[in-house]
Enzyme design. Sequence first.
Site, mmCIF file in Angstrom:
data_model
loop_
_atom_site.group_PDB
_atom_site.id
_atom_site.type_symbol
_atom_site.label_atom_id
_atom_site.label_comp_id
_atom_site.label_asym_id
_atom_site.label_seq_id
_atom_site.Cartn_x
_atom_site.Cartn_y
_atom_site.Cartn_z
ATOM 1 N N PHE A 134 83.987 20.615 81.582
ATOM 2 C CA PHE A 134 84.437 19.900 82.773
ATOM 3 C C PHE A 134 83.349 20.017 83.833
ATOM 4 O O PHE A 134 82.828 21.113 84.077
ATOM 5 C CB PHE A 134 85.761 20.479 83.281
ATOM 6 C CG PHE A 134 86.366 19.638 84.359
ATOM 7 C CD1 PHE A 134 86.852 18.364 84.071
ATOM 8 C CD2 PHE A 134 86.409 20.085 85.663
ATOM 9 C CE1 PHE A 134 87.383 17.565 85.072
ATOM 10 C CE2 PHE A 134 86.948 19.285 86.678
ATOM 11 C CZ PHE A 134 87.427 18.025 86.377
ATOM 12 N N ASP A 162 86.811 28.457 79.187
ATOM 13 C CA ASP A 162 87.678 27.762 80.132
ATOM 14 C C ASP A 162 88.860 27.217 79.325
ATOM 15 O O ASP A 162 88.671 26.410 78.404
ATOM 16 C CB ASP A 162 86.892 26.640 80.819
ATOM 17 C CG ASP A 162 87.742 25.848 81.808
ATOM 18 O OD1 ASP A 162 88.987 25.876 81.712
ATOM 19 O OD2 ASP A 162 87.145 25.173 82.674
ATOM 20 N N TYR A 190 98.069 23.939 86.528
ATOM 21 C CA TYR A 190 98.779 22.723 86.936
ATOM 22 C C TYR A 190 98.848 21.685 85.830
ATOM 23 O O TYR A 190 99.439 20.628 86.036
ATOM 24 C CB TYR A 190 98.173 22.100 88.201
ATOM 25 C CG TYR A 190 96.669 22.042 88.270
ATOM 26 C CD1 TYR A 190 95.962 21.098 87.546
ATOM 27 C CD2 TYR A 190 95.968 22.921 89.074
ATOM 28 C CE1 TYR A 190 94.582 21.051 87.616
ATOM 29 C CE2 TYR A 190 94.585 22.881 89.159
ATOM 30 C CZ TYR A 190 93.895 21.937 88.423
ATOM 31 O OH TYR A 190 92.528 21.889 88.498
ATOM 32 N N LYS A 191 98.261 21.992 84.688
ATOM 33 C CA LYS A 191 98.335 21.057 83.567
ATOM 34 C C LYS A 191 99.514 21.442 82.670
ATOM 35 O O LYS A 191 100.656 21.154 83.009
ATOM 36 C CB LYS A 191 96.998 21.074 82.807
ATOM 37 C CG LYS A 191 95.802 20.614 83.656
ATOM 38 C CD LYS A 191 94.511 20.665 82.853
ATOM 39 C CE LYS A 191 93.296 20.350 83.718
ATOM 40 N NZ LYS A 191 93.228 18.947 84.132
ATOM 41 N N ARG A 240 93.414 8.122 78.635
ATOM 42 C CA ARG A 240 93.871 9.412 78.097
ATOM 43 C C ARG A 240 95.383 9.493 78.123
ATOM 44 O O ARG A 240 96.012 9.071 79.101
ATOM 45 C CB ARG A 240 93.382 10.574 78.997
ATOM 46 C CG ARG A 240 91.960 10.905 78.944
ATOM 47 C CD ARG A 240 91.725 12.319 79.517
ATOM 48 N NE ARG A 240 92.310 12.552 80.840
ATOM 49 C CZ ARG A 240 92.141 13.674 81.533
ATOM 50 N NH1 ARG A 240 91.416 14.673 81.035
ATOM 51 N NH2 ARG A 240 92.688 13.818 82.726
#
Lengths: 397, 397
Positions: free
Chosen positions: B113, B184, B209-210, B356
């Site tokens: 990311f 990560d 938060y995912k 996505r």
Amino acid sequence: MTDFTKTRAQFHIPEGVVYMDGNSLGPLPIAAGERVAKMLSAEWGEQLIRGWNSAGWYVQPRRVGDRIGRLIGAPEGTVVMGDTLSIKVYQALASALELRPDRKVVLSDSGNFPSDLYMAQGLLGSLAQGHVLKVVEPEEVEDAIDETVAAVMLTEVDYRSGRLHDMGRLTKKAREVGALMIWDLAHSAGALPVDLTAVGADFAIGCTYKYLNGGPGAPAFIYVAPQHTEIARPALSGWMGHEAPFAFDLDYRPGRGIERMRCGTPPVIALTALEAALDVWDGVSIEDVRKASVDLGDLFIREVEARCPELTLASPRDGSRRGSQVSFRHEQGYAIMQALIARGVIGDFRAPDIVRFGLTPLYLGRDDVLKAVDILAGIMADRLWDRPEYMRKAAVT
Amino acid sequence: MTDFTKTRAQFHIPEGVVYMDGNSLGPLPIAAGERVAKMLSAEWGEQLIRGWNSAGWYVQPRRVGDRIGRLIGAPEGTVVMGDTLSIKVYQALASALELRPDRKVVLSDSGNFPSDLYMAQGLLGSLAQGHVLKVVEPEEVEDAIDETVAAVMLTEVDYRSGRLHDMGRLTKKAREVGALMIWDLAHSAGALPVDLTAVGADFAIGCTYKYLNGGPGAPAFIYVAPQHTEIARPALSGWMGHEAPFAFDLDYRPGRGIERMRCGTPPVIALTALEAALDVWDGVSIEDVRKASVDLGDLFIREVEARCPELTLASPRDGSRRGSQVSFRHEQGYAIMQALIARGVIGDFRAPDIVRFGLTPLYLGRDDVLKAVDILAGIMADRLWDRPEYMRKAAVT
């Protein structure tokens, strides 16, 4: 003229409590509950990922930053929210040191909040470039500002005594010798008038859970003076500070202006509570708050000294040299504070012997102060602190 | 056997919405609203500053960290919450580099990311000690791990394609050459089984938060392997990571174990929402979640390929090599996603041409997936994306 009965009505103060610890954690603004509930259900719940645009989450750190900017003399677009105060200290200091590459001294004082010193120590340890953190006594700071100093890093209000640094005078001295000036406004923002522009500060940082009543762990703010915003390099260079976060480039390019001081994804729920807390300031003059706070402090000192001679004033007697708190020393300070708290008067203790009392007119009045002194005087007269239940234990506040 | 009708009932999904963007922001767990409201009124409101002890706020970052640890194979006391993922990347990498002072290469890949790369660039820029960030293609990583590498820093799941790195294999290679391995887990934690202990990772970080549904901007976590916890120096050395935060010493001394990776005051409101979100995992097996997610992904790929041949699969076809998302490419991907969102199917777009879709069985079923494909097929058949209202604008999600 600020109407303090109106501001008081906007806070929840528990029945029977005199709250004199707003210098550590402000009380709950009543609107925060409703606002957060709405954010959760109507924004996160209904808008889901779209909330970043439709509910304005993405621009919230700037929007809230501008509101705080108005309380500290910062022009629009020079303040942004995020992270914690400690992280923002690191960011400000790292940026400042890069703007003064030929100087190796960071000057601070023993009245600074320890976390600021710790963050500086961590940063300088990482840099391994021969920087030195010079920590002097508060009264020695002015003389210690010289041409070797890259950055002066101070907290305006001493967290122990409430003693105020002269921001204008020290910043002027720093500018004269070419040092950059970083002000920590943790105990200033929302407590007294600050004018970063007039004093000429280079960087400022602060938290929002004390006099801004944002709640436990509320996000921090950072100010960067306009002349630095386009040249400061954010050491903590996250995607939200990128020039084009959603281009997902592999290389960092700092965003425009204060945007570059953003780092990771902003804490929306916490910022929402803070926004509700900032509504209290509508129609409130910070000058009125300051004057009322000094009056409350003067009253408190006068009454405590008259009735509790065992306590020694640890704060400046002159209200103009004192922040929005009053501290006293007593070797049994810890137990005295426990006894006070048990009777509904909430202040706090700072090692080794300081009892601290915040004087925040937004929700504290003269009657509260007099009631607190009554209770304190009773504790001292009857040595009520000398009980096993008030003895010192592992305390975290 | 995990009962996904029970987990689904614990989330609020808006009427008419098929939510396929949990890989970006998980939906609202219904319990979060009530839990946060209670924290605000009963804890902050009533306990005020005392909440740090009486409501357990001070130990919350560790308590929540241990709960996340159980989902990622981390023993008790090796995970702590705080800050954002970007900040935790910085902290992990800075610590790792100090543990390998004689090496100058940080190895990452173009599938990481971008914020992780930006933070590394910021750190290396500050260090100014000749470190190099080497970014290779994902398939080149294994060969690039050699004796020059101080730290390998990778995200297990590629945020664009969902392609999985082989954590065990790459970590083993890193250990063989004496490099430290930083993972990560942003798209892994809560999406698929991770066993940090078994693979031998040195550091891991992630957001919540995912797939952990903690809400927009929810706090991050950091894992430090037991052999490093007492020697890693936290570059971001705040007071909450001090050995004795409330002694207010002027010098930093790192706290014991993972405590030292704490930095500033923890975000209590956000952590409270996250705690409610983690309750969903009671009685849920991450292996069951993984299996159901792969099945949903296989179904989605099969149906989209059968009905929308204009879309090109951008994710591994083999479910075991894919995270909990499926991506397709189309040059009009942005407009296609806008058309989908307008019809209640919420996924997202990643530049330049990727649509996505998250496949999260906690709240998404086969019927939802089939409905989404129906709507997508209709959009493609009628070229509904070719409308002005779906044209690209400044998007922030």
